[in-house]
Design an enzyme around this catalytic site. Structure first.
Site, PDB file in Angstrom:
ATOM      1  N   GLU A   1       0.854  -1.192   0.000  1.00  0.00           N
ATOM      2  CA  GLU A   1       0.000   0.000   0.000  1.00  0.00           C
ATOM      3  C   GLU A   1       0.885   1.236   0.000  1.00  0.00           C
ATOM      4  O   GLU A   1       1.975   1.224   0.571  1.00  0.00           O
ATOM      5  CB  GLU A   1      -0.927  -0.010   1.223  1.00  0.00           C
ATOM      6  CG  GLU A   1      -1.884   1.173   1.328  1.00  0.00           C
ATOM      7  CD  GLU A   1      -2.778   1.325   0.106  1.00  0.00           C
ATOM      8  OE1 GLU A   1      -2.490   2.247  -0.689  1.00  0.00           O
ATOM      9  OE2 GLU A   1      -3.727   0.531  -0.069  1.00  0.00           O
TER      10      GLU A   1
ATOM     11  N   ASP B   1      -8.043   1.471  -8.011  1.00  0.00           N
ATOM     12  CA  ASP B   1      -8.584   2.717  -8.555  1.00  0.00           C
ATOM     13  C   ASP B   1      -9.122   2.463  -9.958  1.00  0.00           C
ATOM     14  O   ASP B   1      -8.384   1.996 -10.836  1.00  0.00           O
ATOM     15  CB  ASP B   1      -7.500   3.789  -8.600  1.00  0.00           C
ATOM     16  CG  ASP B   1      -7.160   4.311  -7.212  1.00  0.00           C
ATOM     17  OD1 ASP B   1      -8.104   4.538  -6.431  1.00  0.00           O
ATOM     18  OD2 ASP B   1      -5.968   4.478  -6.916  1.00  0.00           O
TER      19      ASP B   1
ATOM     20  N   GLU C   1     -16.069  -1.674  -1.006  1.00  0.00           N
ATOM     21  CA  GLU C   1     -17.210  -2.477  -1.441  1.00  0.00           C
ATOM     22  C   GLU C   1     -18.502  -1.935  -0.840  1.00  0.00           C
ATOM     23  O   GLU C   1     -19.513  -1.785  -1.536  1.00  0.00           O
ATOM     24  CB  GLU C   1     -17.014  -3.929  -1.020  1.00  0.00           C
ATOM     25  CG  GLU C   1     -18.202  -4.817  -1.334  1.00  0.00           C
ATOM     26  CD  GLU C   1     -17.970  -6.263  -0.944  1.00  0.00           C
ATOM     27  OE1 GLU C   1     -18.812  -7.105  -1.298  1.00  0.00           O
ATOM     28  OE2 GLU C   1     -16.946  -6.546  -0.299  1.00  0.00           O
TER      29      GLU C   1
END
Length: 229
Positions: A84, A134, A210
């Protein structure tokens, strides 16, 4: 002749959100404990990194880290390497890891587009997770999408033969794009979800992205592909 400098195509956008004081402290004090690499030199040795030989999952773009933590807590027999770039999410995961007291997660705080070719050895993972990357919905930005032939080739390289690629998105066009890219690569073969219902490597907890997508009425699509050759 004047040198031409090409701007790197970025596959992510800086999401809004301030790094809290607690997250900042975690980045300073906890990241050295959980970091997979400090200077980015050389290839990682996953067995040395985790101190054991076990199934390994590469989690690309883990966001706030809650889904990654849930997977790691529920499957202590599996090791997870999370990648990340966004500091608030990394700091949040570090705080969760300290609270949970588990040892089967390591973190690389860098852009995944750099991490795979520079740090990860061949055939080193049993599964790769790419959850809600993204989407870059505008057509002129499609070149920024992470799922491109060159990046898929890197995923194939780091996956073991028979290894699983699990991609989830709530953007229908990104699902179509990803399916086209993956089916055009002969190293991958599509897998039916029903064939993976008891496979812990296919486990995916709900994520913040989500839940947001479902609130907006987006349909979530999970794609599964195996490294076939």
């Amino acid at each position: 002749m004047t040198a031409v400098h090409l701007r790197k195509v970025r596959s992510f956008v800086r999401r809004p959100g301030r790094t809290t004081d607690a997250q900042r402290r975690a980045l300073q004090s906890l990241l050295p404990r959980f970091a997979a690499a400090g200077d980015g030199a050389g290839k990682l040795d996953p067995e040395c990194l985790f101190g054991r030989a076990a199934p390994r999952v590469l989690d690309i773009g883990f966001g706030d880290g809650e889904a990654l933590l849930t997977s790691a807590v529920n499957h202590p027999q599996i090791d997870y390497l999370g990648v990340e770039i966004h500091e608030p999410g990394i700091g949040h995961l570090l705080l969760l890891l300290e609270r949970a007291g588990i040892g089967n997660v390591r973190i690389v705080a860098r852009d995944a587009a750099e991490v795979l070719p520079q740090l990860l050895p061949d055939a080193s993972f049993d599964a790769v997770n790419l959850f809600f990357p993204d989407p870059w919905p505008k057509k002129r930005h499609h070149k920024r999408r992470l799922v491109q032939p060159a990046f898929v080739a890197e995923i194939a390289r780091v996956l073991k033969i028979g290894g699983l690629l699990h991609l989830a998105t709530d953007w229908a066009d990104y699902a179509r794009h990803s399916r086209e890219v993956l089916t055009s690569d002969r190293r991958f073969a599509a897998v039916e979800p029903r064939d993976l219902c008891h496979n812990p490597l296919a486990f995916r907890p709900p994520t913040k992205f989500e839940r947001r997508g479902r609130r907006l009425g987006h349909e979530v699509v999970d794609l599964y592909f195996r490294r076939a050759r």
